[in-house]
Enzyme design. Structure first.
Site, PDB file in Angstrom:
ATOM      1  N   CYS A   1      55.035  30.558  -9.395  1.00 41.95           N
ATOM      2  CA  CYS A   1      53.687  31.145  -9.281  1.00 41.95           C
ATOM      3  C   CYS A   1      52.733  30.404 -10.212  1.00 41.95           C
ATOM      4  CB  CYS A   1      53.707  32.638  -9.617  1.00 41.95           C
ATOM      5  SG  CYS A   1      54.310  33.683  -8.278  1.00 41.95           S
TER       6      CYS A   1
ATOM      7  N   GLY B   1      73.563  29.382  -6.282  1.00 36.73           N
ATOM      8  CA  GLY B   1      73.021  28.644  -7.421  1.00 36.73           C
ATOM      9  C   GLY B   1      71.511  28.688  -7.509  1.00 36.73           C
TER      10      GLY B   1
ATOM     11  N   HIS C   1      61.923  29.084  -2.219  1.00 37.31           N
ATOM     12  CA  HIS C   1      61.514  27.681  -2.086  1.00 37.31           C
ATOM     13  C   HIS C   1      62.501  26.944  -1.203  1.00 37.31           C
ATOM     14  CE1 HIS C   1      64.138  28.077  -5.612  1.00 37.31           C
ATOM     15  NE2 HIS C   1      64.598  26.877  -5.310  1.00 37.31           N
TER      16      HIS C   1
HETATM   17  P1  5GP Z   1      67.196  26.338  -7.000  1.00 31.03           P
HETATM   18  O1  5GP Z   1      68.470  25.962  -7.705  1.00 31.03           O
HETATM   19  O2  5GP Z   1      66.622  27.636  -7.514  1.00 31.03           O
HETATM   20  O3  5GP Z   1      67.307  26.292  -5.517  1.00 31.03           O
HETATM   21  O4  5GP Z   1      66.199  25.159  -7.335  1.00 31.03           O
HETATM   22  C1  5GP Z   1      65.207  25.188  -8.304  1.00 31.03           C
HETATM   23  C2  5GP Z   1      64.682  23.779  -8.413  1.00 31.03           C
HETATM   24  O5  5GP Z   1      63.478  23.807  -9.147  1.00 31.03           O
HETATM   25  C3  5GP Z   1      65.623  22.823  -9.158  1.00 31.03           C
HETATM   26  O6  5GP Z   1      65.959  21.734  -8.302  1.00 31.03           O
HETATM   27  C4  5GP Z   1      64.822  22.383 -10.383  1.00 31.03           C
HETATM   28  O7  5GP Z   1      65.012  21.019 -10.689  1.00 31.03           O
HETATM   29  C5  5GP Z   1      63.389  22.679  -9.953  1.00 31.03           C
HETATM   30  N1  5GP Z   1      62.506  23.034 -11.053  1.00 31.03           N
HETATM   31  C6  5GP Z   1      62.735  23.978 -12.009  1.00 31.03           C
HETATM   32  N2  5GP Z   1      61.674  24.069 -12.834  1.00 31.03           N
HETATM   33  C7  5GP Z   1      60.754  23.169 -12.377  1.00 31.03           C
HETATM   34  C8  5GP Z   1      59.452  22.804 -12.810  1.00 31.03           C
HETATM   35  O8  5GP Z   1      58.908  23.327 -13.785  1.00 31.03           O
HETATM   36  N3  5GP Z   1      58.803  21.844 -12.094  1.00 31.03           N
HETATM   37  C9  5GP Z   1      59.375  21.238 -11.008  1.00 31.03           C
HETATM   38  N4  5GP Z   1      58.646  20.300 -10.372  1.00 31.03           N
HETATM   39  N5  5GP Z   1      60.601  21.563 -10.572  1.00 31.03           N
HETATM   40  C10 5GP Z   1      61.282  22.506 -11.241  1.00 31.03           C
HETATM   41 ZN    ZN Z   2      56.533  33.440  -7.974  1.00 36.47          ZN
END
Ligand code: 5GP
Ligand code: ZN
Length: 112
Positions: free
Chosen positions: A7, A92, A99
């Site tokens: 957000c 994970g 997203h």
């Molecule tokens: P999930 O594991 O929840 O599917 O993926 C979260 C993704 O968000 C991860 O691939 C991580 O590298 C990315 N991520 C986490 N924090 C940030 C951030 O502050 N900026 C960006 N650009 N990516 C982020």
């Molecule tokens: Zn959010």
């Protein structure tokens, strides 16, 4: 949503490397890329998990999928790409704002 990192990225409070933005969604580069091209697409509305999607908000998710081909074309993913959404602990999921990962720029194996 307070304390939601995506957000904050959507509102510009936290900077991101933006690839596509309109009034409803944002696409930006993943901070820790797992492929030559690794993007994240989010709705500007906060939904924590895919299991929060129902008939009241599925149009927001459909809109993301309308724009994924536009984004893929924009970044030159002509040879294909992978879309991944992690939902919950076993998958994970680390950021609890729905997203979709767009991964490309290499040939993937069939295994996960
Ligand atoms: P999930 O594991 O929840 O599917 O993926 C979260 C993704 O968000 C991860 O691939 C991580 O590298 C990315 N991520 C986490 N924090 C940030 C951030 O502050 N900026 C960006 N650009 N990516 C982020
Ligand atoms: Zn959010």
């Amino acid at each position: 949503m307070e304390n939601c990192i995506f957000c904050k990225i959507a509102s510009g409070q936290i900077p991101s490397d933006k690839v596509y933005e309109d009034d409803r969604i944002l696409c930006f580069k993943d901070l820790h890329p797992q492929a030559p091209i690794h993007l994240l697409v989010i709705s500007k509305k906060h939904f924590a998990k895919l299991t929060d999607i129902d008939s009241s908000n599925s149009a927001d998710i459909a809109y993301i999928f309308e724009k994924i081909p536009v984004i893929a074309k924009k970044v030159g993913l002509d040879k294909g790409f992978r879309v991944i959404a992690n939902c919950g602990e076993d998958a994970g999921q680390t950021v609890f704002h729905v997203h979709f990962h767009i991964l490309g720029g290499k040939k993937f194996s069939e295994s996960f």
